[in-house]
Design a protein around this motif. Structure first.
Motif, PDB file in Angstrom:
ATOM      1  N   PRO A 276       0.828  -1.211   0.000  1.00  0.00           N
ATOM      2  CA  PRO A 276       0.000   0.000   0.000  1.00  0.00           C
ATOM      3  C   PRO A 276       0.862   1.261   0.000  1.00  0.00           C
ATOM      4  O   PRO A 276       1.940   1.295   0.598  1.00  0.00           O
ATOM      5  N   TRP A 277       0.383   2.291  -0.674  1.00  0.00           N
ATOM      6  CA  TRP A 277       1.100   3.563  -0.737  1.00  0.00           C
ATOM      7  C   TRP A 277       1.315   4.107   0.677  1.00  0.00           C
ATOM      8  O   TRP A 277       0.409   4.141   1.490  1.00  0.00           O
ATOM      9  N   GLY A 278       2.540   4.514   0.950  1.00  0.00           N
ATOM     10  CA  GLY A 278       2.893   5.043   2.262  1.00  0.00           C
ATOM     11  C   GLY A 278       3.546   4.032   3.163  1.00  0.00           C
ATOM     12  O   GLY A 278       4.255   4.405   4.100  1.00  0.00           O
ATOM     13  N   ASP A 279       3.337   2.707   2.918  1.00  0.00           N
ATOM     14  CA  ASP A 279       4.011   1.693   3.715  1.00  0.00           C
ATOM     15  C   ASP A 279       5.469   1.587   3.298  1.00  0.00           C
ATOM     16  O   ASP A 279       5.859   1.975   2.196  1.00  0.00           O
ATOM     17  N   GLU A 280       6.275   1.029   4.180  1.00  0.00           N
ATOM     18  CA  GLU A 280       7.691   0.862   3.889  1.00  0.00           C
ATOM     19  C   GLU A 280       7.872  -0.117   2.732  1.00  0.00           C
ATOM     20  O   GLU A 280       7.277  -1.195   2.715  1.00  0.00           O
ATOM     21  N   ARG A 281       8.707   0.272   1.765  1.00  0.00           N
ATOM     22  CA  ARG A 281       8.896  -0.548   0.565  1.00  0.00           C
ATOM     23  C   ARG A 281       9.982  -1.591   0.799  1.00  0.00           C
ATOM     24  O   ARG A 281      11.103  -1.484   0.304  1.00  0.00           O
ATOM     25  N   VAL A 282       9.641  -2.597   1.581  1.00  0.00           N
ATOM     26  CA  VAL A 282      10.581  -3.653   1.937  1.00  0.00           C
ATOM     27  C   VAL A 282      10.140  -4.945   1.254  1.00  0.00           C
ATOM     28  O   VAL A 282       9.006  -5.394   1.457  1.00  0.00           O
ATOM     29  N   PRO A 283      10.999  -5.572   0.448  1.00  0.00           N
ATOM     30  CA  PRO A 283      10.606  -6.827  -0.199  1.00  0.00           C
ATOM     31  C   PRO A 283      10.469  -7.941   0.828  1.00  0.00           C
ATOM     32  O   PRO A 283      11.274  -8.029   1.769  1.00  0.00           O
ATOM     33  N   PRO A 284       9.473  -8.812   0.695  1.00  0.00           N
ATOM     34  CA  PRO A 284       9.310  -9.914   1.654  1.00  0.00           C
ATOM     35  C   PRO A 284      10.421 -10.943   1.553  1.00  0.00           C
ATOM     36  O   PRO A 284      10.717 -11.629   2.533  1.00  0.00           O
ATOM     37  N   THR A 285      11.047 -11.074   0.372  1.00  0.00           N
ATOM     38  CA  THR A 285      12.174 -11.990   0.194  1.00  0.00           C
ATOM     39  C   THR A 285      13.281 -11.253  -0.546  1.00  0.00           C
ATOM     40  O   THR A 285      13.014 -10.420  -1.409  1.00  0.00           O
ATOM     41  N   PRO A 286      14.546 -11.532  -0.237  1.00  0.00           N
ATOM     42  CA  PRO A 286      15.658 -10.799  -0.864  1.00  0.00           C
ATOM     43  C   PRO A 286      15.735 -11.074  -2.369  1.00  0.00           C
ATOM     44  O   PRO A 286      15.781 -12.226  -2.787  1.00  0.00           O
ATOM     45  N   PRO A 287      15.748 -10.021  -3.200  1.00  0.00           N
ATOM     46  CA  PRO A 287      15.818 -10.253  -4.649  1.00  0.00           C
ATOM     47  C   PRO A 287      17.198 -10.649  -5.144  1.00  0.00           C
ATOM     48  O   PRO A 287      17.329 -11.170  -6.241  1.00  0.00           O
ATOM     49  N   ASP A 288      18.254 -10.398  -4.326  1.00  0.00           N
ATOM     50  CA  ASP A 288      19.609 -10.658  -4.795  1.00  0.00           C
ATOM     51  C   ASP A 288      20.132 -12.028  -4.392  1.00  0.00           C
ATOM     52  O   ASP A 288      21.290 -12.358  -4.658  1.00  0.00           O
TER      53      ASP A 288
END
Length: 520
Positions: free
Chosen positions: A394-406
């Motif tokens: 949702p807009w305004g929430d912290e943009r943290v991926p649930p799993t590491p993309p790297d």
């Protein structure tokens, strides 16, 4: 300037304690809390069986077959921690919640009242145990950082001795929120807080940046930030009078987000950011509630909203401390502010220019009309398929991926990714020259060579080229969530003026083909 002497109350393994309390588990049950399939907290019984922090779930359960597993839930942890904060507040004024599991109070009040630091610590431990049944440890030192580490060791550091207490501790104590800095310092041979504190502050600032300068002050036992000479505006608080009164958690979450945006916008207009947030509420029956949250880093709009939501959740579902009527007045006060423009990048989500703020206001307005989940932001995350590599928040929430993309993802689709991902996979068929549908064996091999493909109800088209299959055997150890798929890339030939060349990503699952992506 020397740091303020603080008393910190720390409840070990609080996520486990909160989850076990909600579930009503006995104290001797081995319990662990997981986030992104890794252990973030475990109780003593689980650790005795070999369960360690950051361990994968599969390994943890192999070491402790009786392990009870819970998912990480910050809302639950904050709600269950409110009675602990209230118990401390009965004996000490100025309680500040650092995060669920840790509260801090100025040491001068309780120490002066009970006569000594030892007596104050013993009395608070008994108070928390009697009121909530939770175990806690006390630490007293100069500054929040040193006092928190002292609480982890159940230690009272004499006044003026915080630098000596911190010096032999490992540099990894700075790791929460600063993994890259800690990794760099370790590669440079700096293994203790004392060795880091011995560096020249000017050299640290110029070579490592502003965040390293703050970490250097912490390692030196100094106040987290130098005193600000700027005089803040007289009133930066925001007040909301909900109608009808707030008596449900879902209504509290919506109000928290709206007020968080308002407070953050008001602070940003003066070039400020909040590091200590006061949350105050009044009910229709005249009851009042108040709590202060302290944060090491300046709070973003979503950070303010999170703490307001956690606090309202704790008040509304806090058991004995629950108000007898709905909340009619909610006020947020920035108890401590710092200069926002001198902080690290990323403080202002999406920038701080006029266009960004107009766009942000439009997003918030849409959320107000349609709900918080009506405006979503894509975040790249880890996964094997194209749809798995995008997470919407949702807009305004912290943009943290649930799993590491790297991280490595065996069976991951090679680049480039499809340009279009259908909302629902389109049914397809893949046939050989004889018109026989092609399948995939248990060893992920095609039963024939693709010659024609039809999808979405269209006519079959010739295949000009293909690649694959790429196997994806996911969560094979869990029968309820296991998935076994194979992906195939095909290039459809141009057979007429109406048919241009088209590349598709096909997936075979449950003996059925479907189109998972379309390349530009």
């Amino acid at each position: 300037m020397p740091a303020v002497r603080l008393l910190v109350v720390w409840c070990p393994d609080w996520p486990v304690v909160a989850a076990s309390t909600v579930a009503g588990l006995p104290l001797d049950t081995p319990v662990a809390v997981f986030a992104a399939n890794r252990v973030v907290a475990a109780n003593a019984r689980a650790r005795a069986d070999g369960v360690q922090r950051s361990m994968r779930r599969r390994e943890a359960q192999s070491r402790c077959p009786d392990l009870v597993v819970f998912l990480d839930d910050v809302d639950r942890d904050a709600r269950m921690f409110e009675p602990v904060a209230m118990a401390v507040e009965e004996l000490a004024v100025g309680v500040e919640v650092i995060r669920p599991g840790i509260v801090a109070v100025p040491a001068r009040g309780p120490v002066g009242y009970f006569g000594s630091e030892d007596a104050a610590a013993e009395r608070l431990i008994d108070q928390v145990a009697a009121r909530t049944g939770a175990e806690c440890q006390i630490g007293i030192a100069d500054g929040l950082f040193a006092a928190t580490l002292a609480a982890h060791r159940n230690q009272l550091v004499p006044p003026g001795c915080s630098p000596e207490f911190l010096a032999p501790l490992t540099i990894r104590e700075l790791e929460p929120g600063r993994p890259d800095l800690v990794d760099l310092l370790r590669r440079l041979g700096i293994r203790t807080l004392g060795a880091f504190a011995a560096l020249d502050p000017g050299d640290v600032s110029t070579r490592f940046g502003a965040d390293a300068k703050l970490a250097h002050r912490l390692a030196s036992g100094l106040q987290e930030r130098p005193p600000s000479r700027r005089r803040p505006p007289a009133d930066l608080s925001v007040t909301h009078n909900p109608d009808p009164p707030i008596d449900r958690v879902d209504a509290a979450a919506f109000v928290a987000r709206t007020l968080g945006e308002r407070l953050h916008a008001g602070l940003a207009a003066h070039g400020l950011a909040c590091t200590r947030l006061g949350i105050h509420a009044s009910t229709a029956n005249g009851e009042t509630r108040g709590r202060v949250w302290r944060c090491a880093d300046p709070l973003t709009a979503s950070g303010i909203a999170d703490r307001v939501r956690w606090q309202l959740d704790g008040w509304l579902r806090g058991g004995t401390g629950r108000p007898s009527a709905g909340i009619t007045v909610l006020r947020l006060e920035p108890e401590e502010t710092v200069d926002g423009r001198t902080l690290q990048l990323g403080l202002w989500q999406g920038g701080h220019d006029e266009q960004a703020e107009r766009a942000a206001r439009a997003m918030v307005h849409v959320q107000g009309l349609l709900g918080p989940d009506a405006v979503l932001t894509p975040v790249l995350t880890g996964g094997r398929g194209p749809a798995d590599q995008v997470h919407l928040v949702p807009w305004g929430d912290e943009r943290v991926p649930p799993t590491p993309p790297d991280r490595p993802w065996p069976g991951r689709l090679p680049a480039p990714s499809p340009a279009t991902i259908p909302v629902r996979p389109l049914p397809a068929s893949v046939c050989d020259e004889a018109g026989v549908e092609i399948g995939v064996t248990g060893r992920f091999r095609l039963t024939g060579e693709p010659a024609h493909v039809a999808y979405g109800g269209g006519r079959p088209r010739a295949v000009a080229g293909w690649a694959g299959p790429w196997p994806a055997d996911e969560r094979w150890w869990d029968p309820d969530s296991a998935r076994r798929r194979a992906r195939l890339q095909v290039l459809l030939a141009e057979q007429s003026e109406e048919d241009s060349q088209e590349a598709l990503l096909l997936v075979r699952e449950n003996k059925t083909w479907s189109v998972e992506g379309i390349y530009a």
